[in-house]
Design a protein around this motif. Structure first.
Motif, PDB file in Angstrom:
ATOM      1  N   GLN A  62       0.807  -1.218   0.000  1.00  0.00           N
ATOM      2  CA  GLN A  62       0.000   0.000   0.000  1.00  0.00           C
ATOM      3  C   GLN A  62       0.843   1.272   0.000  1.00  0.00           C
ATOM      4  N   ARG A  63       2.147   1.130   0.192  1.00  0.00           N
ATOM      5  CA  ARG A  63       3.008   2.307   0.219  1.00  0.00           C
ATOM      6  C   ARG A  63       3.840   2.375  -1.063  1.00  0.00           C
ATOM      7  N   GLU A  64       4.408   3.530  -1.304  1.00  0.00           N
ATOM      8  CA  GLU A  64       5.261   3.709  -2.466  1.00  0.00           C
ATOM      9  C   GLU A  64       6.565   2.942  -2.276  1.00  0.00           C
ATOM     10  N   THR A  65       7.080   2.379  -3.347  1.00  0.00           N
ATOM     11  CA  THR A  65       8.322   1.616  -3.268  1.00  0.00           C
ATOM     12  C   THR A  65       9.495   2.528  -2.935  1.00  0.00           C
ATOM     13  N   ALA A  66      10.365   2.045  -2.062  1.00  0.00           N
ATOM     14  CA  ALA A  66      11.542   2.828  -1.683  1.00  0.00           C
ATOM     15  C   ALA A  66      12.759   1.958  -1.451  1.00  0.00           C
ATOM     16  N   THR A  67      12.555   0.700  -1.041  1.00  0.00           N
ATOM     17  CA  THR A  67      13.668  -0.180  -0.692  1.00  0.00           C
ATOM     18  C   THR A  67      13.763  -1.326  -1.691  1.00  0.00           C
ATOM     19  N   LEU A  68      14.861  -2.073  -1.635  1.00  0.00           N
ATOM     20  CA  LEU A  68      15.021  -3.210  -2.523  1.00  0.00           C
ATOM     21  C   LEU A  68      13.903  -4.241  -2.340  1.00  0.00           C
ATOM     22  N   PRO A  69      13.516  -4.627  -1.109  1.00  0.00           N
ATOM     23  CA  PRO A  69      12.376  -5.545  -0.987  1.00  0.00           C
ATOM     24  C   PRO A  69      11.090  -4.977  -1.602  1.00  0.00           C
ATOM     25  N   ASP A  70      10.862  -3.662  -1.440  1.00  0.00           N
ATOM     26  CA  ASP A  70       9.674  -3.054  -2.044  1.00  0.00           C
ATOM     27  C   ASP A  70       9.659  -3.252  -3.554  1.00  0.00           C
ATOM     28  N   TYR A  71      10.763  -2.890  -4.214  1.00  0.00           N
ATOM     29  CA  TYR A  71      10.826  -2.991  -5.672  1.00  0.00           C
ATOM     30  C   TYR A  71      10.768  -4.445  -6.137  1.00  0.00           C
ATOM     31  N   ARG A  72      11.470  -5.327  -5.420  1.00  0.00           N
ATOM     32  CA  ARG A  72      11.414  -6.743  -5.792  1.00  0.00           C
ATOM     33  C   ARG A  72       9.982  -7.256  -5.760  1.00  0.00           C
ATOM     34  N   ASN A  73       9.263  -6.918  -4.723  1.00  0.00           N
ATOM     35  CA  ASN A  73       7.908  -7.442  -4.596  1.00  0.00           C
ATOM     36  C   ASN A  73       6.950  -6.823  -5.599  1.00  0.00           C
ATOM     37  N   ARG A  74       7.185  -5.582  -5.967  1.00  0.00           N
ATOM     38  CA  ARG A  74       6.319  -4.976  -6.977  1.00  0.00           C
ATOM     39  C   ARG A  74       6.552  -5.618  -8.346  1.00  0.00           C
ATOM     40  N   TYR A  75       7.818  -5.959  -8.647  1.00  0.00           N
ATOM     41  CA  TYR A  75       8.084  -6.700  -9.884  1.00  0.00           C
ATOM     42  C   TYR A  75       7.457  -8.085  -9.831  1.00  0.00           C
ATOM     43  N   ALA A  76       7.602  -8.748  -8.686  1.00  0.00           N
ATOM     44  CA  ALA A  76       7.016 -10.083  -8.563  1.00  0.00           C
ATOM     45  C   ALA A  76       5.505 -10.028  -8.769  1.00  0.00           C
ATOM     46  N   LEU A  77       4.855  -9.042  -8.184  1.00  0.00           N
ATOM     47  CA  LEU A  77       3.417  -8.887  -8.353  1.00  0.00           C
ATOM     48  C   LEU A  77       3.066  -8.722  -9.824  1.00  0.00           C
ATOM     49  N   THR A  78       3.842  -7.897 -10.523  1.00  0.00           N
ATOM     50  CA  THR A  78       3.599  -7.657 -11.946  1.00  0.00           C
ATOM     51  C   THR A  78       3.819  -8.924 -12.758  1.00  0.00           C
ATOM     52  N   LYS A  79       4.897  -9.630 -12.477  1.00  0.00           N
ATOM     53  CA  LYS A  79       5.270 -10.783 -13.288  1.00  0.00           C
ATOM     54  C   LYS A  79       4.431 -12.021 -13.008  1.00  0.00           C
ATOM     55  N   LEU A  80       3.624 -12.019 -11.973  1.00  0.00           N
ATOM     56  CA  LEU A  80       2.710 -13.141 -11.748  1.00  0.00           C
ATOM     57  C   LEU A  80       1.572 -13.170 -12.759  1.00  0.00           C
ATOM     58  N   ASP A  81       1.396 -12.103 -13.512  1.00  0.00           N
ATOM     59  CA  ASP A  81       0.313 -12.044 -14.492  1.00  0.00           C
ATOM     60  C   ASP A  81       0.560 -13.049 -15.619  1.00  0.00           C
ATOM     61  N   ALA A  82      -0.418 -13.910 -15.881  1.00  0.00           N
ATOM     62  CA  ALA A  82      -0.253 -14.976 -16.869  1.00  0.00           C
ATOM     63  C   ALA A  82      -0.117 -14.445 -18.287  1.00  0.00           C
ATOM     64  N   ASP A  83      -0.816 -13.357 -18.620  1.00  0.00           N
ATOM     65  CA  ASP A  83      -0.734 -12.818 -19.979  1.00  0.00           C
ATOM     66  C   ASP A  83       0.631 -12.192 -20.246  1.00  0.00           C
ATOM     67  N   LEU A  84       1.180 -11.504 -19.255  1.00  0.00           N
ATOM     68  CA  LEU A  84       2.529 -10.967 -19.395  1.00  0.00           C
ATOM     69  C   LEU A  84       3.541 -12.102 -19.538  1.00  0.00           C
ATOM     70  N   GLN A  85       3.395 -13.137 -18.736  1.00  0.00           N
ATOM     71  CA  GLN A  85       4.299 -14.276 -18.849  1.00  0.00           C
ATOM     72  C   GLN A  85       4.224 -14.908 -20.236  1.00  0.00           C
ATOM     73  N   ALA A  86       3.028 -14.987 -20.795  1.00  0.00           N
ATOM     74  CA  ALA A  86       2.872 -15.586 -22.126  1.00  0.00           C
ATOM     75  C   ALA A  86       3.633 -14.799 -23.182  1.00  0.00           C
ATOM     76  N   ALA A  87       3.577 -13.470 -23.105  1.00  0.00           N
ATOM     77  CA  ALA A  87       4.292 -12.648 -24.088  1.00  0.00           C
ATOM     78  C   ALA A  87       5.800 -12.773 -23.924  1.00  0.00           C
ATOM     79  N   HIS A  88       6.266 -12.888 -22.687  1.00  0.00           N
ATOM     80  CA  HIS A  88       7.698 -13.105 -22.469  1.00  0.00           C
ATOM     81  C   HIS A  88       8.139 -14.477 -22.992  1.00  0.00           C
ATOM     82  N   GLN A  89       7.315 -15.493 -22.764  1.00  0.00           N
ATOM     83  CA  GLN A  89       7.670 -16.824 -23.233  1.00  0.00           C
ATOM     84  C   GLN A  89       7.688 -16.915 -24.756  1.00  0.00           C
TER      85      GLN A  89
END
Length: 533
Positions: A212-239
């Protein structure tokens, strides 16, 4: 350049019998190796990807994360390095393996893996996968670039940008994955640094308070990327395709410029230069950890070399730009406003002196038919106020750096760069523009063509036309097209012509939208400027 690997087969591909012979690659890590890894879940939940294709190879990527959203940002992994095997084959069943080996996923890089495979044949389709412990990744598809000496008859690619996870579903990527493409270009805003909201916006999910907060630390950014990359449609385009990526602003924070933070009210201590550099370093590291980038793009703290050049036979040279890391701070306090004389200061730069010279020298020397700039913010001049007495400009775009724009367009013209075409993201709307030496003079020669693509999801549903679009078209005759729906841009080029199709979806606030073509344009080689089809 054709493939019959469907999205369903990509998402459902599994493999068995991975042979683990090959050389061990030493991982640069202070941690001990995990001898017999056993994961609490699938370690490949973030998918696989490939990127930056060369004639002899590509980068293969994955990140081990059996618990991708763990609050500590470690993805459910221990502080140990993990042996990961990889394979490249000519067929998706891996009966004809051509390259294989091992590397280590280390805690220092979030257990991400970047394998720079070489020894492959140019212009050829390959399949790849990873294995660790008893787990095997999904199968990805990649295509190497053609030999630089080859007279390539045709290339097809798509470009996209701006994928705010909580504002829309990534259905456009599902449609992109079904296309017949050689590669994908991503122009930035892969994620957004803002908090996702109590219900994760349109995703209607409950997440840990850290989201719920803005990203500022390495764990914050890592988790925001992980959240984004869990999307199946995005994964399909990468694959499905190899990606070529660069960043814009939201990978760090909105409208950052070099080592200068944006002026906003997020409550973060960005005005402390040391604090902002630490934030920027964390953002850069997390970006590298989650993208198929080569070693020269690995950041060193708050510094990274993102601009680079890729060659596709004698047909296309792709100049990938970084218009954030080296720019002058935005003029007149940023924003969109009239009467900002400082934007014309000749000392102002968008790319920095070194990158500007690199770009113009490279485009001038290029023997390719098409010189393509992978660019972040709109180059075309856009007066955003319909009142002819008021010239209102967006100061984060190249309108805020008019002398730099003049140097760019004059330099492309004077150095004889072959058929310059600019790909642009950022603005959450699709625009086609004639790039002129003097935008105030309708008789001024057209130097290049700019295709700006809309967002994948940022801005929610959008519309074919809105008031801002009407204003832009009314006041700026060099703009040839406008659309404010969501989607991506598909391009098919030959030595004679370039075709662009704007592929849009009618909505993103719910899943499963259909796709249609909102507009198509052609640029003839030797004749700058786009013509509608």
């Amino acid at each position: 350049m054709h493939n019959d690997l469907t999205r369903r087969r990509l998402l459902g591909a599994t493999a068995a019998g991975l042979t683990t012979i090959g050389l061990w690659a030493a991982g640069a890590s202070a941690s001990r190796a995990w001898a017999q890894p056993r994961f609490p879940g699938d370690p490949f939940r973030l998918g696989v990807a490939s990127g930056d294709p060369h004639p002899d190879g590509v980068v293969l990527w994955t990140r081990l994360a059996p618990d991708p959203l763990a609050v500590d940002g470690r993805g459910g992994m221990p502080e140990r390095k993990v042996n990961v095997g990889w394979q490249v084959a000519r067929d998706e069943n891996f009966r004809r393996i051509v390259r294989q080996g091992h590397t280590f996923a280390t805690p220092e890089l979030g257990h991400s893996v970047h394998v720079e495979v070489d020894g492959l044949e140019p212009g050829r389709e390959y399949f790849y996968r990873f294995r660790t412990g008893g787990d095997i990744s999904p199968v990805g598809r990649a295509r190497t670039a053609p030999d630089p000496r080859d007279r390539v008859g045709e290339l097809a690619f798509a470009f996209a940008s701006c994928q705010c996870w909580y504002e829309g579903f990534y259905t456009a990527y599902r449609h992109m994955a079904a296309e017949d493409l050689d590669f994908v270009v991503h122009l930035g805003d892969y994620l957004y640094e803002y908090g996702v909201g109590a219900t994760a916006g349109i995703r209607n999910m409950t997440l840990d308070a850290s989201f719920q907060r803005e990203t500022a630390t390495l764990p914050d950014y890592r988790n925001r990327y992980a959240l984004t990359k869990l999307d199946a449609d995005l994964q399909a385009a990468h694959q499905a395709f190899s990606w070529i990526l660069t960043w814009d602003d939201h990978e760090v924070e909105n409208n950052w410029a070099a080592d200068i933070a944006a002026i906003d009210s997020d409550g973060l201590p960005d005005t402390d230069p040391a604090w902002f550099l630490a934030r920027k370093a964390a953002a850069f590291q997390a970006y590298y950890e989650h993208q198929p980038l080569r070693l020269p793009q690995r950041p060193h703290g708050a510094r990274a070399q993102m601009y680079r050049r890729l060659h596709f036979g004698r047909l296309l040279d792709l100049h990938v730009l970084d218009s954030r890391s080296h720019r002058t701070d935005q003029a007149c306090g940023d924003g969109t406003k009239p009467g900002c004389a400082d934007r014309h200061d000749p000392s102002r730069t968008m790319l920095g002196e070194a990158q500007e010279k690199w770009l113009l020298d490279g485009a001038g020397r290029s023997a390719a038919t098409w010189n393509v700039l992978a660019n972040q913010t709109l180059i075309a001049a856009v007066d955003q106020n319909p009142d002819p007495e008021i010239d209102s400009s967006g100061l984060d775009m190249w309108d805020g750096y008019t002398a730099a724009r003049d140097r760019l367009l004059t330099g492309l013209r004077d150095r004889g760069a072959n058929n310059p075409v600019v790909l642009t993201g950022d603005i959450h709307r699709s625009v086609v523009a004639d790039l002129k030496l003097d935008f105030a003079d309708e008789r001024s020669p057209v130097v290049a063509t700019e295709f700006a693509g809309s967002s994948i999801s940022s801005g929610k549903d959008g519309a074919a036309m809105d008031q801002l679009g009407r204003n832009w078209l009314a006041v700026n005759p060099h703009l040839r097209f406008h659309n404010a729906q969501r989607g991506y841009v598909s391009c098919r080029i030959t030595p004679d012509a370039w075709r662009t199709d704007y592929r849009v979806v009618p909505y993103v606030t719910r899943p499963d939208a259909p796709v249609e073509t909102a507009g198509s344009f052609v640029v003839e080689a030797g004749r700058p400027g786009a013509q509608p089809l």
